[in-house]
Design a protein around this motif. Structure first.
Motif, PDB file in Angstrom:
ATOM      1  N   ASP A 145       1.112  -1.156   0.447  1.00 51.86           N
ATOM      2  CA  ASP A 145      -0.401  -0.059   0.275  1.00 51.86           C
ATOM      3  C   ASP A 145       0.604   1.158   0.125  1.00 51.86           C
ATOM      4  O   ASP A 145       0.593   2.497  -0.170  1.00 51.86           O
ATOM      5  CB  ASP A 145      -0.997  -0.025   1.542  1.00 51.86           C
ATOM      6  CG  ASP A 145      -1.574  -1.200   1.165  1.00 51.86           C
ATOM      7  OD1 ASP A 145      -2.481  -1.642   0.448  1.00 51.86           O
ATOM      8  OD2 ASP A 145      -2.527  -1.515   2.102  1.00 51.86           O
ATOM      9  N   ASP A 214     -11.328  -0.712  -0.892  1.00 54.67           N
ATOM     10  CA  ASP A 214     -10.720   0.336  -0.774  1.00 54.67           C
ATOM     11  C   ASP A 214     -11.543   1.498  -1.849  1.00 54.67           C
ATOM     12  O   ASP A 214     -11.630   1.358  -2.763  1.00 54.67           O
ATOM     13  CB  ASP A 214      -9.095   0.362  -0.984  1.00 54.67           C
ATOM     14  CG  ASP A 214      -8.367  -0.454  -0.385  1.00 54.67           C
ATOM     15  OD1 ASP A 214      -8.344  -1.271   0.405  1.00 54.67           O
ATOM     16  OD2 ASP A 214      -7.013  -0.907  -0.887  1.00 54.67           O
ATOM     17  N   GLU A 239      -9.186   1.469   3.847  1.00 57.45           N
ATOM     18  CA  GLU A 239     -10.138   0.526   3.578  1.00 57.45           C
ATOM     19  C   GLU A 239     -10.637   0.092   4.602  1.00 57.45           C
ATOM     20  O   GLU A 239     -10.624   0.363   5.666  1.00 57.45           O
ATOM     21  CB  GLU A 239      -8.268  -0.153   4.103  1.00 57.45           C
ATOM     22  CG  GLU A 239      -7.311   0.487   2.939  1.00 57.45           C
ATOM     23  CD  GLU A 239      -5.754   0.080   3.169  1.00 57.45           C
ATOM     24  OE1 GLU A 239      -5.404  -0.880   4.019  1.00 57.45           O
ATOM     25  OE2 GLU A 239      -4.845   0.715   2.574  1.00 57.45           O
TER      26      GLU A 239
END
Length: 275
Positions: A145, A214, A239
């Motif tokens: 991420d 997300d 998220e």
């Protein structure tokens, strides 16, 4: 702290998708594509070409330093605040994360050396080898991420139709992990806006079970001092973990694009942060 009820990940993602797009539009002026990527139009570009486009417009020639602030809200309403300094050198694939909050984890972090990702505990002084699939700081977030974008390296993509929400159309892509790729989600579905920017992504297990949803709430536009080109970087991402009902809000702040000392990307540097 008094528990607060959380809506389901799927319902919440749908409800915030369009507001997130509005915020992203304010940050990145989508009517003017980034100078770094005068790519094919949405109708002309193939699915795999779009992955390369997304990677290019979010990759950096310069070194990167930024602060990631995470607010985690669990299903029972318990909240936790986490803060990390992130260091990247995309040209050599170097990556380091230094935990600064909470206090009991401060000084720990994550370091990638070559193809190996290591987790460091400041309280024990121990290094443990981990993977890109593992969760960061006990949250639902993963190393991927925060690292350089590599969708085109890790996945093959195909068209997955389109979806119109409140009159706004989104192009959908279904991504399948390439053989041998180390990814958090074997299957990944992307929703793209008219400028081919990700506004939503859903990760799945091989069985098709939803693992995480997300929603990209905003981008920030940066000028890369090395390439001289304009690049995009996340500003805020929501998220949501489907099964456990946990959600985190990830904010990317205090971004600096400037040369970093090579010693930062070493075990010795991370071990010395609390000395």
């Amino acid at each position: 702290m008094k528990p607060r009820a959380l809506v389901s990940a799927r319902a919440l993602a749908l409800s915030v998708l369009l507001p997130a797009m509005a915020g992203a539009a304010e940050d990145k002026s989508p009517s003017t594509p980034p100078a770094a990527a005068p790519a094919p139009t949405a109708s002309a570009a193939s699915a795999n070409e779009l992955l390369r486009l997304i990677d290019k417009r979010m990759s950096l020639a310069s070194d990167y330093k930024g602060v990631v602030r995470i607010r985690e809200i669990r299903k029972d309403g318990v909240e936790r605040a986490i803060e990390m300094n992130v260091y990247r050198r995309d040209s050599t694939q170097n990556f380091l994360m230094l935990i600064t909050q909470p206090r009991n984890m401060a000084g720990g972090g994550y370091l990638r050396i070559g193809g190996n990702l290591w987790e460091y505990s400041a309280s024990t002084g121990q290094w443990v080898r981990t993977t890109r699939r593992a969760n960061i700081v006990g949250t639902i977030a993963c190393e991927g991420d925060f690292d350089r974008p590599r969708l085109s390296e890790d996945y093959d993509a195909k068209e997955d139709g389109s979806e119109t929400i409140r009159g706004t159309p989104f192009r959908k892509l279904l991504l399948t992990a390439k053989q041998g790729a180390e990814v958090s989600f074997p299957l990944l579905r992307l929703w793209l806006d008219a400028d081919n920017n990700i506004v939503k992504r859903v990760g799945y297990a091989p069985s098709g079970r939803t693992l995480r949803t997300d929603v990209v709430r905003g981008y920030q536009r940066l000028k890369d001092p090395v390439s001289g080109e304009s690049v995009l970087h996340y500003r805020e991402v929501l998220e949501l973990e489907e099964e456990e009902g946990t959600q985190i809000i990830v904010r990317y702040e205090d971004v600096q694009l400037a040369p970093l000392d090579a010693n930062i990307f070493t075990k010795t540097w991370l071990e010395g942060r609390l000395r």
